[in-house]
Design a protein around this motif. Sequence first.
Motif, PDB file in Angstrom:
ATOM      1  N   ASP A 168       0.848  -1.185   0.000  1.00 33.15           N
ATOM      2  CA  ASP A 168       0.000   0.000   0.000  1.00 33.15           C
ATOM      3  C   ASP A 168       0.885   1.236   0.000  1.00 33.15           C
ATOM      4  OD1 ASP A 168      -1.809   2.002   0.313  1.00 33.15           O
ATOM      5  OD2 ASP A 168      -2.407   1.464   2.347  1.00 33.15           O
ATOM      6  N   SER A 180       0.139   4.304   2.401  1.00 32.01           N
ATOM      7  CA  SER A 180       0.116   4.220   3.855  1.00 32.01           C
ATOM      8  C   SER A 180       0.835   5.409   4.474  1.00 32.01           C
ATOM      9  CB  SER A 180       0.788   2.926   4.325  1.00 32.01           C
ATOM     10  OG  SER A 180       0.899   2.922   5.737  1.00 32.01           O
ATOM     11  N   ASP A 216      -3.712   3.553  10.293  1.00 32.98           N
ATOM     12  CA  ASP A 216      -2.374   4.135  10.126  1.00 32.98           C
ATOM     13  C   ASP A 216      -2.427   5.658  10.180  1.00 32.98           C
ATOM     14  OD1 ASP A 216      -1.157   1.690   9.947  1.00 32.98           O
ATOM     15  OD2 ASP A 216      -0.799   1.755   7.791  1.00 32.98           O
ATOM     16  N   GLU A 217      -3.499   6.240   9.661  1.00 36.47           N
ATOM     17  CA  GLU A 217      -3.621   7.701   9.702  1.00 36.47           C
ATOM     18  C   GLU A 217      -3.682   8.201  11.147  1.00 36.47           C
ATOM     19  OE1 GLU A 217      -6.746   9.363   7.381  1.00 36.47           O
ATOM     20  OE2 GLU A 217      -5.518   9.348   5.563  1.00 36.47           O
ATOM     21  N   VAL A 242      -8.199  -3.453   3.682  1.00 37.16           N
ATOM     22  CA  VAL A 242      -7.086  -2.565   3.343  1.00 37.16           C
ATOM     23  C   VAL A 242      -7.406  -1.135   3.772  1.00 37.16           C
ATOM     24  CG1 VAL A 242      -5.749  -1.577   1.445  1.00 37.16           C
ATOM     25  CG2 VAL A 242      -6.269  -4.025   1.456  1.00 37.16           C
ATOM     26  N   ALA A 243      -8.637  -0.687   3.506  1.00 41.68           N
ATOM     27  CA  ALA A 243      -9.044   0.666   3.888  1.00 41.68           C
ATOM     28  C   ALA A 243      -9.009   0.836   5.406  1.00 41.68           C
ATOM     29  CB  ALA A 243     -10.440   0.961   3.353  1.00 41.68           C
ATOM     30  N   TRP A 286       6.387  -4.923   3.542  1.00 43.50           N
ATOM     31  CA  TRP A 286       5.123  -5.503   3.107  1.00 43.50           C
ATOM     32  C   TRP A 286       5.272  -6.954   2.658  1.00 43.50           C
ATOM     33  CZ3 TRP A 286       0.260  -3.335   3.359  1.00 43.50           C
ATOM     34  CH2 TRP A 286       0.218  -2.022   3.829  1.00 43.50           C
ATOM     35  N   ARG A 303      -7.117  -0.680   7.595  1.00 38.85           N
ATOM     36  CA  ARG A 303      -5.730  -0.549   8.060  1.00 38.85           C
ATOM     37  C   ARG A 303      -5.136   0.806   7.672  1.00 38.85           C
ATOM     38  NH1 ARG A 303      -2.833  -6.495   7.653  1.00 38.85           N
ATOM     39  NH2 ARG A 303      -4.245  -7.501   9.125  1.00 38.85           N
ATOM     40  N   HIS A 304      -5.493   1.274   6.504  1.00 42.50           N
ATOM     41  CA  HIS A 304      -4.980   2.573   6.062  1.00 42.50           C
ATOM     42  C   HIS A 304      -5.431   3.680   7.007  1.00 42.50           C
ATOM     43  CE1 HIS A 304      -3.867   5.879   3.395  1.00 42.50           C
ATOM     44  NE2 HIS A 304      -5.059   6.382   3.641  1.00 42.50           N
TER      45      HIS A 304
END
Length: 256
Positions: free
Chosen positions: A3, A6, A149-150, A142-143, A38, A145-146
């Motif tokens: 990603d 990220s 991370d933010e 995936v979204a 990754w 986790r993204h």
Amino acid sequence: MYDPASPLLRSGSPAAGLPQPDAKARFAEDRLLDAVLWCEILPGETITESDVMDRFGLTRAAARAALTRLGYDGWAQPLARMGWQVLEVTGALVGEVLSARRLVEPAALAEARLDEAQLHEVRRTGQILAAVQHQPQTGARVAFRHFVDEIDSLLLSAIDPFTARHLRRLWHHSARITRYLEDAQAGHMFRRDDVFALVRALEARDADGVRAARAALIDAQETFFLRQMLKSQTALGPGSGLSERAGQAASNRRST
């Protein structure tokens, strides 16, 4: 799955598009490091300059510099006439990373002071996370986790830079270990259930709540890592205590 967006990963590429000439070398180094984090390049895998050139379209000079950077940062070690071996995931590494995080992370992030704009971003991100939390699609995972991370990236920006750099490196190790041990086909994926308690604590400016949420995250990751490692068929090495007991048992059999 790699990603590139990220927030916890660096990028040598400016927002306008391709990297400028003076950023290409750093872009190559960061791209290779991201591939290690990754698990595009697996733990224990041996890679050469030619491998890196073919996989990532780098020049030989850029590939050499990127591999040297991996070695300097401790992500790989050189093997004479063979290339570079990427740092393996071992029980010792897992234990060291988790112990270091326990010493630093809860206390450091409890001291984070977010301004009103950052708190607004935390609230907005928490709402997005709640919306995608139970969706089973790969894209939703995936979204999720993204956006987690933010939030972590906002926390890093609100503590002192030295501690933030140390924590970022520990999180990189944890993320790589998690991705390596996950098994998507079997449904064995780690979920950040701590994040909603973290969002509530940040909104309330509750330092104890932030500390508790981060401690709970580390405990949950340790449980997940252990559960996944117990499925491994890899033989235990010296230091487990089993080799000494096995030797003693053999000695007893010979003496009878």
